[in-house]
Write a protein that holds these residues in place. Structure first.
Motif, PDB file in Angstrom:
ATOM      1  N   PHE A  38       0.809  -1.218   0.000  1.00 39.68           N
ATOM      2  CA  PHE A  38       0.000   0.000   0.000  1.00 39.68           C
ATOM      3  C   PHE A  38       0.843   1.271   0.000  1.00 39.68           C
ATOM      4  CE2 PHE A  38      -2.789  -3.080   2.392  1.00 39.68           C
ATOM      5  CZ  PHE A  38      -3.592  -3.376   1.294  1.00 39.68           C
ATOM      6  N   LEU A  39       2.167   1.113  -0.114  1.00 41.38           N
ATOM      7  CA  LEU A  39       3.049   2.280  -0.156  1.00 41.38           C
ATOM      8  C   LEU A  39       3.259   2.701  -1.601  1.00 41.38           C
ATOM      9  CD1 LEU A  39       5.746   1.181   2.454  1.00 41.38           C
ATOM     10  CD2 LEU A  39       3.649   2.489   2.823  1.00 41.38           C
ATOM     11  N   LEU A  40       3.840   3.875  -1.781  1.00 38.92           N
ATOM     12  CA  LEU A  40       4.085   4.366  -3.135  1.00 38.92           C
ATOM     13  C   LEU A  40       5.353   3.756  -3.726  1.00 38.92           C
ATOM     14  CD1 LEU A  40       3.179   8.124  -2.620  1.00 38.92           C
ATOM     15  CD2 LEU A  40       1.724   6.239  -3.361  1.00 38.92           C
ATOM     16  N   GLU A  41       6.086   3.005  -2.915  1.00 40.62           N
ATOM     17  CA  GLU A  41       7.353   2.449  -3.382  1.00 40.62           C
ATOM     18  C   GLU A  41       7.312   0.926  -3.371  1.00 40.62           C
ATOM     19  OE1 GLU A  41       9.379   3.208   0.948  1.00 40.62           O
ATOM     20  OE2 GLU A  41       8.965   4.836  -0.418  1.00 40.62           O
ATOM     21  N   ASP A  42       8.244   0.346  -4.113  1.00 36.75           N
ATOM     22  CA  ASP A  42       8.371  -1.108  -4.165  1.00 36.75           C
ATOM     23  C   ASP A  42       9.118  -1.591  -2.929  1.00 36.75           C
ATOM     24  OD1 ASP A  42       7.100  -1.490  -6.650  1.00 36.75           O
ATOM     25  OD2 ASP A  42       8.910  -0.812  -7.697  1.00 36.75           O
ATOM     26  N   PRO A  43       9.093  -2.919  -2.676  1.00 41.19           N
ATOM     27  CA  PRO A  43       9.864  -3.449  -1.543  1.00 41.19           C
ATOM     28  C   PRO A  43      11.321  -2.998  -1.633  1.00 41.19           C
ATOM     29  CG  PRO A  43       8.469  -5.165  -2.463  1.00 41.19           C
ATOM     30  CD  PRO A  43       8.370  -3.983  -3.396  1.00 41.19           C
ATOM     31  N   TRP A  44      11.889  -2.673  -0.484  1.00 45.91           N
ATOM     32  CA  TRP A  44      13.262  -2.182  -0.443  1.00 45.91           C
ATOM     33  C   TRP A  44      14.280  -3.274  -0.709  1.00 45.91           C
ATOM     34  CZ3 TRP A  44      14.055   1.414   4.434  1.00 45.91           C
ATOM     35  CH2 TRP A  44      13.293   2.569   4.273  1.00 45.91           C
ATOM     36  N   THR A  45      15.369  -2.859  -1.347  1.00 41.43           N
ATOM     37  CA  THR A  45      16.581  -3.665  -1.424  1.00 41.43           C
ATOM     38  C   THR A  45      17.542  -3.050  -0.405  1.00 41.43           C
ATOM     39  OG1 THR A  45      17.546  -2.175  -3.042  1.00 41.43           O
ATOM     40  CG2 THR A  45      16.253  -4.043  -3.917  1.00 41.43           C
ATOM     41  N   ALA A  46      18.672  -3.692  -0.157  1.00 42.83           N
ATOM     42  CA  ALA A  46      19.650  -3.144   0.794  1.00 42.83           C
ATOM     43  C   ALA A  46      20.115  -1.762   0.342  1.00 42.83           C
ATOM     44  CB  ALA A  46      20.831  -4.101   0.929  1.00 42.83           C
ATOM     45  N   GLU A  47      20.295  -1.596  -0.954  1.00 40.39           N
ATOM     46  CA  GLU A  47      20.754  -0.307  -1.500  1.00 40.39           C
ATOM     47  C   GLU A  47      19.712   0.788  -1.274  1.00 40.39           C
ATOM     48  OE1 GLU A  47      22.118   1.457  -5.861  1.00 40.39           O
ATOM     49  OE2 GLU A  47      21.999  -0.716  -5.565  1.00 40.39           O
ATOM     50  N   VAL A  48      18.458   0.464  -1.522  1.00 35.50           N
ATOM     51  CA  VAL A  48      17.375   1.425  -1.308  1.00 35.50           C
ATOM     52  C   VAL A  48      17.273   1.770   0.181  1.00 35.50           C
ATOM     53  CG1 VAL A  48      14.853   1.724  -1.383  1.00 35.50           C
ATOM     54  CG2 VAL A  48      16.063   0.764  -3.359  1.00 35.50           C
ATOM     55  N   ALA A  49      17.428   0.768   1.039  1.00 32.98           N
ATOM     56  CA  ALA A  49      17.365   1.008   2.492  1.00 32.98           C
ATOM     57  C   ALA A  49      18.430   2.015   2.914  1.00 32.98           C
ATOM     58  CB  ALA A  49      17.541  -0.314   3.244  1.00 32.98           C
ATOM     59  N   ARG A  50      19.649   1.837   2.417  1.00 33.51           N
ATOM     60  CA  ARG A  50      20.730   2.774   2.782  1.00 33.51           C
ATOM     61  C   ARG A  50      20.413   4.190   2.301  1.00 33.51           C
ATOM     62  NH1 ARG A  50      23.801  -1.809   1.648  1.00 33.51           N
ATOM     63  NH2 ARG A  50      24.149  -1.183  -0.506  1.00 33.51           N
ATOM     64  N   ALA A  51      19.917   4.315   1.084  1.00 32.34           N
ATOM     65  CA  ALA A  51      19.593   5.637   0.520  1.00 32.34           C
ATOM     66  C   ALA A  51      18.442   6.294   1.288  1.00 32.34           C
ATOM     67  CB  ALA A  51      19.236   5.496  -0.958  1.00 32.34           C
ATOM     68  N   GLN A  52      17.401   5.512   1.589  1.00 29.24           N
ATOM     69  CA  GLN A  52      16.250   6.049   2.316  1.00 29.24           C
ATOM     70  C   GLN A  52      16.641   6.532   3.710  1.00 29.24           C
ATOM     71  OE1 GLN A  52      13.014   6.637   1.780  1.00 29.24           O
ATOM     72  NE2 GLN A  52      12.839   5.881  -0.315  1.00 29.24           N
ATOM     73  N   VAL A  53      17.430   5.714   4.398  1.00 26.88           N
ATOM     74  CA  VAL A  53      17.832   6.073   5.761  1.00 26.88           C
ATOM     75  C   VAL A  53      18.742   7.301   5.738  1.00 26.88           C
ATOM     76  CG1 VAL A  53      19.191   5.294   7.752  1.00 26.88           C
ATOM     77  CG2 VAL A  53      17.390   3.827   6.795  1.00 26.88           C
TER      78      VAL A  53
END
Length: 191
Positions: A38-53
């Protein structure tokens, strides 16, 4: 405006700003299909997690350049059912474009931690900050209408359903409905 004293604490939770290591603690939550559905984004990868944080680490208060406060929700040490403290999700509030008196609130909770009132406790703490510390006039939440858990939480914390927009958002290959909940500073029940 005075900077907010952080972390915020409730009976069972500590709401603190992000640190780099939160990429690891958030990945198991945000990489879940049932969480990202239900979020606007796809499931996170490790790379996405680092960028988001890395992005969220700068969101330390509505009075800052980010105009946002992003907090990690973790249980406090010594709860009967849990050993140590655990990151169980996050909650954020950010000023609406061009306004210093209206903000949007959003939350994500690990499904494994649901059903214990943690999200309610965290959301009430953040609403208290929004109205009492920042003096906001209005806080609103928008969500995919299929996200019944989030809608229940909005109602439970005293937000009013103000709109059900039909098929207004293109998300992950389909038109989806949006629910909008709102709370005015004058709506609040003070204990």
């Amino acid at each position: 405006m005075e900077p907010l004293e952080l972390p915020l604490t409730t009976d069972r939770l500590r709401l603190r700003t992000y640190r780099e290591s939160d990429a690891e603690t958030h990945l198991p939550i945000y990489s879940r299909e049932d969480v990202s559905r239900f979020l606007l984004e796809d499931p996170w990868t490790a790379e996405v997690a680092r960028a988001q944080v890395a992005e969220r680490m700068h969101r330390t208060g509505l009075e800052t350049e980010s105009r946002a406060l992003a907090l990690v929700i973790e249980t406090v040490d010594g709860l009967d059912s849990l050993e140590g403290s655990h990151v169980i999700g996050d909650i954020a509030i950010w000023l609406d474009d061009g306004s210093d008196e209206k903000a949007e609130i959003g939350w994500i909770l690990d499904p494994a931690a649901s059903g214990h009132g943690f999200a309610t406790e965290a959301a009430i703490a953040v609403l208290n900050v929004a109205f009492d510390h920042y003096g906001l006039h209005r806080v609103f939440a928008q969500m995919d209408a299929r996200n019944t858990a989030s809608a229940k939480l909005a109602r439970r914390i005293g937000m009013r359903e103000e709109a059900h927009l039909r098929k207004d958002w293109w998300s992950k290959g389909e038109w989806t409905d949006t629910l909008i909940f709102g709370m005015l500073s004058s709506d609040r029940q003070t204990a």
